[in-house]
Design a protein around this motif. Sequence first.
Motif, PDB file in Angstrom:
ATOM      1  N   LEU A 127      -6.895 -15.220 -11.112  1.00 54.01           N
ATOM      2  CA  LEU A 127      -5.810 -16.078 -10.637  1.00 54.01           C
ATOM      3  C   LEU A 127      -4.809 -15.267  -9.824  1.00 54.01           C
ATOM      4  O   LEU A 127      -4.404 -15.656  -8.718  1.00 54.01           O
ATOM      5  CB  LEU A 127      -5.124 -16.751 -11.829  1.00 54.01           C
ATOM      6  CG  LEU A 127      -4.004 -17.757 -11.523  1.00 54.01           C
ATOM      7  CD1 LEU A 127      -3.938 -18.815 -12.638  1.00 54.01           C
ATOM      8  CD2 LEU A 127      -2.636 -17.093 -11.387  1.00 54.01           C
ATOM      9  N   LEU A 128      -4.421 -14.119 -10.360  1.00 51.53           N
ATOM     10  CA  LEU A 128      -3.438 -13.280  -9.671  1.00 51.53           C
ATOM     11  C   LEU A 128      -4.029 -12.657  -8.411  1.00 51.53           C
ATOM     12  O   LEU A 128      -3.343 -12.561  -7.375  1.00 51.53           O
ATOM     13  CB  LEU A 128      -2.947 -12.196 -10.631  1.00 51.53           C
ATOM     14  CG  LEU A 128      -2.166 -12.721 -11.841  1.00 51.53           C
ATOM     15  CD1 LEU A 128      -2.004 -11.628 -12.903  1.00 51.53           C
ATOM     16  CD2 LEU A 128      -0.795 -13.234 -11.422  1.00 51.53           C
ATOM     17  N   GLY A 179      -5.575  -3.025 -11.148  1.00 46.95           N
ATOM     18  CA  GLY A 179      -5.048  -4.376 -11.044  1.00 46.95           C
ATOM     19  C   GLY A 179      -3.700  -4.528 -10.364  1.00 46.95           C
ATOM     20  O   GLY A 179      -3.560  -5.244  -9.355  1.00 46.95           O
ATOM     21  N   ALA A 180      -2.670  -3.878 -10.899  1.00 50.28           N
ATOM     22  CA  ALA A 180      -1.300  -4.133 -10.447  1.00 50.28           C
ATOM     23  C   ALA A 180      -0.873  -3.383  -9.178  1.00 50.28           C
ATOM     24  O   ALA A 180      -0.046  -3.904  -8.414  1.00 50.28           O
ATOM     25  CB  ALA A 180      -0.326  -3.808 -11.584  1.00 50.28           C
ATOM     26  N   GLY A 224      -4.587 -19.987  -8.439  1.00 48.82           N
ATOM     27  CA  GLY A 224      -3.956 -18.802  -7.877  1.00 48.82           C
ATOM     28  C   GLY A 224      -3.396 -19.068  -6.500  1.00 48.82           C
ATOM     29  O   GLY A 224      -2.289 -18.615  -6.163  1.00 48.82           O
ATOM     30  N   SER A 225      -4.135 -19.813  -5.683  1.00 48.89           N
ATOM     31  CA  SER A 225      -3.635 -20.168  -4.355  1.00 48.89           C
ATOM     32  C   SER A 225      -2.369 -21.011  -4.460  1.00 48.89           C
ATOM     33  O   SER A 225      -1.382 -20.770  -3.752  1.00 48.89           O
ATOM     34  CB  SER A 225      -4.707 -20.949  -3.584  1.00 48.89           C
ATOM     35  OG  SER A 225      -5.857 -20.166  -3.392  1.00 48.89           O
ATOM     36  N   LEU A 226      -2.395 -22.005  -5.366  1.00 45.95           N
ATOM     37  CA  LEU A 226      -1.218 -22.860  -5.538  1.00 45.95           C
ATOM     38  C   LEU A 226      -0.035 -22.066  -6.078  1.00 45.95           C
ATOM     39  O   LEU A 226       1.102 -22.210  -5.604  1.00 45.95           O
ATOM     40  CB  LEU A 226      -1.550 -24.008  -6.497  1.00 45.95           C
ATOM     41  CG  LEU A 226      -2.582 -25.033  -6.019  1.00 45.95           C
ATOM     42  CD1 LEU A 226      -2.845 -26.059  -7.115  1.00 45.95           C
ATOM     43  CD2 LEU A 226      -2.101 -25.723  -4.751  1.00 45.95           C
ATOM     44  N   ALA A 227      -0.301 -21.206  -7.079  1.00 51.13           N
ATOM     45  CA  ALA A 227       0.779 -20.418  -7.668  1.00 51.13           C
ATOM     46  C   ALA A 227       1.364 -19.448  -6.660  1.00 51.13           C
ATOM     47  O   ALA A 227       2.586 -19.269  -6.581  1.00 51.13           O
ATOM     48  CB  ALA A 227       0.265 -19.658  -8.894  1.00 51.13           C
ATOM     49  N   GLY A 228       0.493 -18.798  -5.860  1.00 51.15           N
ATOM     50  CA  GLY A 228       0.988 -17.880  -4.848  1.00 51.15           C
ATOM     51  C   GLY A 228       1.854 -18.577  -3.821  1.00 51.15           C
ATOM     52  O   GLY A 228       2.922 -18.075  -3.441  1.00 51.15           O
ATOM     53  N   SER A 264       4.153 -11.165 -10.007  1.00 48.38           N
ATOM     54  CA  SER A 264       2.702 -11.209 -10.167  1.00 48.38           C
ATOM     55  C   SER A 264       2.150  -9.843 -10.556  1.00 48.38           C
ATOM     56  O   SER A 264       1.219  -9.751 -11.375  1.00 48.38           O
ATOM     57  CB  SER A 264       2.056 -11.682  -8.867  1.00 48.38           C
ATOM     58  OG  SER A 264       2.509 -12.966  -8.518  1.00 48.38           O
ATOM     59  N   GLY A 265       2.697  -8.764  -9.991  1.00 49.90           N
ATOM     60  CA  GLY A 265       2.251  -7.426 -10.350  1.00 49.90           C
ATOM     61  C   GLY A 265       2.531  -7.103 -11.807  1.00 49.90           C
ATOM     62  O   GLY A 265       1.697  -6.501 -12.490  1.00 49.90           O
TER      63      GLY A 265
END
Length: 432
Positions: free
Chosen positions: A246-247, A309-310, A374-378, A394-395
């Motif tokens: 998602l992220l 990841g981050a 993820g697209s919507l949240a971003g 998000s990080g």
Amino acid sequence: MVAESRRVEGSRRSAFALHGLVAASFVSGLGTAMAAVAVPWLVLEETGSAVATGVVGFAQLAPYVLLQATAGPLVDRVGPRRIVLAGTAAAAIAIGAVPVVIALGQDELSVLAALVAVAGGARGLADAATAPLLPALADAAKAPIERATGAYAAANRGSLLVGMPLGGVAVALVGAAGVLVVDAIAFFVAALLVATLVPAAGVRPSAPIGPLRVRAYAAELAEGMRFLRTDRLLLGIVTMVAATNLLDEALTSVFLPVWARDSAHSAAAFGLIGGALGLGALIGVLLGAWLGPRVPRWATYAICTVLSGAPPFFALAFSASVPAVVVVALACGALGGALNPIVGAVQFERIPPPLHARVLGAVKASAWIGIPFGSLAGGALTSALGLTPALLVSGAAMLLTTLAPLLFPAWRGLDRPATASGGVRQDAPGPA
């Protein structure tokens, strides 16, 4: 002597078929990677809206996840090879229709979203069928499963490496619509490779072809989900990967193109950074496939997960330098790529072959369930907070998520269990 010669020849043909499947995956992945640059850039050009970019990303990925979750029983009956061919060809037609409707002046957001939704669903169907093909071909070719999954993952990562920079440059040269024409051709070529290189013999349906009642279909889907729920390690992998996916999707489909537009002022920068992620991932996958049978799985997975990841989120938040972000993307891509052979091998070891289509579909769909959101949240985070705060939030979420293998005991099941003689067993079927 004749029997031995036939056996060797059959193994060679199986190896050739495995290589054909890997080649087809590379070509179709190339089209997908170029579309990953062209589609959001097209939406940004048409609307200038991060929210609209996220909506179109959701429209493409939601059907992909839905088909991944529900296609298993269909794959069992129709046969994985046929489904791969049909899904890849359908994706080619749908994505190829986008530049046509744009040329006709019908470039409303709803039309674009509908076409990419069809393409996404078709790709989900094809990918759901590819998973059962891989272990069958690897077994026939006498190839170690880590090597087979590593080669497959390397093809996907290699296509990202080539496709995203190529897509960025091509968008700058011929426009996003022109790139989508190339994407459609790539999908057709991938279907042709499967049709010619992967033989129908040996990959026929695992269940009788015939009418399938809704109740029976639902029961078979439930069987796959039940198996997944009873295996704590697989369930842990799926849960963590769902959150990280998602992220990551917010990063690649919204944060990165917006950063490239606002900070680098170039689609080529978007493609270059995506290519660095792909190059790093390819290096990591190849190393993971080579070293996979010899390294401790849990320690490798835990360390690489935290380190990969981050950092890309924080790099975009604190730097406007394309070279600096490329270096971070390359390193994190390599660390993340090393995870793929481990996860692939563990899945094929723990899931019984008769359940591959259903369980692997459930695994991938569950792991991918967060991607459309993820697209919507971003888009929503960028619109509400601005790009830099959205990247920092998000990080931080990514960093917390990737600590899971270090905190929960079930993840120790990644390592191969010891045999009675003190050695290491190479297979570990069944739930944890």
